[in-house]
Motif scaffolding. Structure first.
Motif, PDB file in Angstrom:
ATOM      1  N   LYS A 153     -21.639 -27.671  12.360  1.00 41.91           N
ATOM      2  CA  LYS A 153     -21.072 -26.391  12.762  1.00 41.91           C
ATOM      3  C   LYS A 153     -20.165 -26.504  14.000  1.00 41.91           C
ATOM      4  O   LYS A 153     -19.610 -25.499  14.458  1.00 41.91           O
ATOM      5  CB  LYS A 153     -22.188 -25.395  13.074  1.00 41.91           C
ATOM      6  N   LEU A 154     -20.023 -27.720  14.552  1.00 37.64           N
ATOM      7  CA  LEU A 154     -19.224 -27.885  15.767  1.00 37.64           C
ATOM      8  C   LEU A 154     -17.800 -27.405  15.561  1.00 37.64           C
ATOM      9  O   LEU A 154     -17.205 -26.798  16.455  1.00 37.64           O
ATOM     10  CB  LEU A 154     -19.226 -29.348  16.205  1.00 37.64           C
ATOM     11  N   LYS A 155     -17.254 -27.644  14.382  1.00 40.29           N
ATOM     12  CA  LYS A 155     -15.870 -27.263  14.120  1.00 40.29           C
ATOM     13  C   LYS A 155     -15.665 -25.757  14.214  1.00 40.29           C
ATOM     14  O   LYS A 155     -14.548 -25.290  14.485  1.00 40.29           O
ATOM     15  CB  LYS A 155     -15.427 -27.776  12.753  1.00 40.29           C
ATOM     16  N   TYR A 156     -16.725 -24.990  14.015  1.00 38.50           N
ATOM     17  CA  TYR A 156     -16.611 -23.537  14.169  1.00 38.50           C
ATOM     18  C   TYR A 156     -16.703 -23.132  15.637  1.00 38.50           C
ATOM     19  O   TYR A 156     -15.985 -22.243  16.099  1.00 38.50           O
ATOM     20  CB  TYR A 156     -17.710 -22.838  13.364  1.00 38.50           C
ATOM     21  N   PHE A 157     -17.605 -23.791  16.373  1.00 34.67           N
ATOM     22  CA  PHE A 157     -17.784 -23.466  17.784  1.00 34.67           C
ATOM     23  C   PHE A 157     -16.500 -23.679  18.578  1.00 34.67           C
ATOM     24  O   PHE A 157     -16.144 -22.876  19.447  1.00 34.67           O
ATOM     25  CB  PHE A 157     -18.912 -24.311  18.374  1.00 34.67           C
ATOM     26  N   VAL A 158     -15.762 -24.763  18.297  1.00 41.62           N
ATOM     27  CA  VAL A 158     -14.548 -25.054  19.058  1.00 41.62           C
ATOM     28  C   VAL A 158     -13.333 -24.299  18.530  1.00 41.62           C
ATOM     29  O   VAL A 158     -12.248 -24.383  19.117  1.00 41.62           O
ATOM     30  CB  VAL A 158     -14.250 -26.575  19.091  1.00 41.62           C
ATOM     31  N   THR A 159     -13.503 -23.554  17.434  1.00 39.11           N
ATOM     32  CA  THR A 159     -12.372 -22.802  16.877  1.00 39.11           C
ATOM     33  C   THR A 159     -12.669 -21.298  16.875  1.00 39.11           C
ATOM     34  O   THR A 159     -12.505 -20.637  17.878  1.00 39.11           O
ATOM     35  CB  THR A 159     -12.024 -23.315  15.473  1.00 39.11           C
ATOM     36  N   VAL A 160     -13.135 -20.775  15.751  1.00 36.31           N
ATOM     37  CA  VAL A 160     -13.238 -19.320  15.590  1.00 36.31           C
ATOM     38  C   VAL A 160     -14.664 -18.797  15.642  1.00 36.31           C
ATOM     39  O   VAL A 160     -14.885 -17.592  15.640  1.00 36.31           O
ATOM     40  CB  VAL A 160     -12.581 -18.883  14.267  1.00 36.31           C
ATOM     41  N   GLY A 161     -15.660 -19.696  15.684  1.00 37.79           N
ATOM     42  CA  GLY A 161     -17.050 -19.267  15.729  1.00 37.79           C
ATOM     43  C   GLY A 161     -17.623 -18.952  14.356  1.00 37.79           C
ATOM     44  O   GLY A 161     -16.884 -18.731  13.389  1.00 37.79           O
ATOM     45  N   THR A 162     -18.944 -18.957  14.279  1.00 41.67           N
ATOM     46  CA  THR A 162     -19.651 -18.572  13.062  1.00 41.67           C
ATOM     47  C   THR A 162     -20.990 -17.958  13.484  1.00 41.67           C
ATOM     48  O   THR A 162     -21.614 -18.434  14.439  1.00 41.67           O
ATOM     49  CB  THR A 162     -19.873 -19.788  12.129  1.00 41.67           C
ATOM     50  N   PRO A 163     -21.397 -16.899  12.827  1.00 39.28           N
ATOM     51  CA  PRO A 163     -22.596 -16.175  13.283  1.00 39.28           C
ATOM     52  C   PRO A 163     -23.859 -17.021  13.341  1.00 39.28           C
ATOM     53  O   PRO A 163     -24.760 -16.723  14.126  1.00 39.28           O
ATOM     54  CB  PRO A 163     -22.730 -15.049  12.243  1.00 39.28           C
ATOM     55  N   ASP A 164     -23.930 -18.079  12.534  1.00 44.04           N
ATOM     56  CA  ASP A 164     -25.162 -18.863  12.467  1.00 44.04           C
ATOM     57  C   ASP A 164     -25.154 -20.091  13.381  1.00 44.04           C
ATOM     58  O   ASP A 164     -25.948 -21.012  13.206  1.00 44.04           O
ATOM     59  CB  ASP A 164     -25.438 -19.295  11.020  1.00 44.04           C
TER      60      ASP A 164
END
Length: 269
Positions: free
Chosen positions: A91-102
């Protein structure tokens, strides 16, 4: 090159860079080893962020040599990934970009427009492989074996960095790739890329930055970082006396500045 000659070069490199860049912070070198150097401390003892720990070492001379190894869970997880010491969390790719609820409650750093771009950037950097069990960041002293040094790290102001970039380009005709502002985190700019740990990083380029804003809370706004591969560092040091920095020092570091005046009224009509 004979060992004694290399030692002489290594002993002088730190002084050469301090002279060339008129550095206020001490230059550091990066090397790898399979044994913890005597007196060295894990970087997380200074700070969780590897890059901030390195800055602390450059700023305060009493800081011991620092090392990073796999399994240092006290270090920033992203830093370990870009040091080649851990696999990225899915999930790192979401944290450094647009985020993800989970993941991390949807927190996002917005460093890239999309998760796919982060994946592509990581792929284009190539596999990151440490040169030894321990990656060490240490002051430039004769206690460091010269054949093990992979890169040098300099912290300097904008004019100093401009001059050091010119020195890196002094003995080369390539106008584009001798000095690079790369994407990626601060620790990659100062360590992984110049030390040749990233598979696709240019081998003969100095890396300037960082372009990563997450270091801004601790890196003063007037400072920049330069990571220099060891081979290029030796060439820069050997070129110093013949370059503009010594031959035209008053241009490189002017004692008096030329003022810039507003345009005359007639030009505004």
């Amino acid at each position: 090159m004979r060992k004694t000659a290399m030692l002489n070069v290594e002993e002088e490199l730190g002084k050469k860079f301090a002279e060339a860049g008129r550095l206020q912070l001490r230059p550091l070198c990066v090397y790898a080893t399979d044994e913890v150097p005597q007196g060295a401390a894990p970087s997380y003892k200074i700070d969780r962020c590897v890059a901030k720990a390195v800055y602390t070492s450059s700023l305060f001379k009493e800081t011991p040599p620092l090392y990073v190894e796999a399994g240092h869970e006290q270090c920033c997880a992203g830093g370990l990934v870009w040091m080649g010491l851990a696999e990225p969390h899915p999930k790192l790719k979401y944290f450094v970009t647009v985020g993800t609820p989970d993941f991390h409650g949807g927190a996002a750093e917005h460093l890239k427009a999309t998760p796919e771009l982060f994946d592509e950037q990581k792929e284009r950097a190539g596999k990151i492989t440490p040169h030894g069990k321990y990656t060490v960041i240490a002051p430039c002293t004769d206690e460091v074996s010269p054949e093990t040094v992979r890169a040098f790290i300099l912290f300097a102001g904008s004019e100093q960095i401009r001059n050091l970039c010119g020195l890196a380009q002094f003995n080369n005709s390539d106008p584009f790739y001798r000095t690079i502002i790369p994407g990626g985190p601060v620790c990659a700019t100062m360590i992984a890329f110049p030390a040749g740990m990233a598979e696709n990083a240019p081998k003969d380029s100095a890396f300037v930055g960082p372009a990563d804003p997450t270091g801004n809370p601790w890196l003063p706004p007037e400072l920049m970082i330069m990571g220099i591969p060891a081979g290029l560092a030796q060439q820069m040091a050997s070129n110093l006396e013949e370059s503009f920095i010594c031959k035209r020092s008053r241009i490189a570091y002017p004692e008096k500045r030329v003022g810039v005046k507003p345009p005359v009224a007639d030009l505004q009509k």
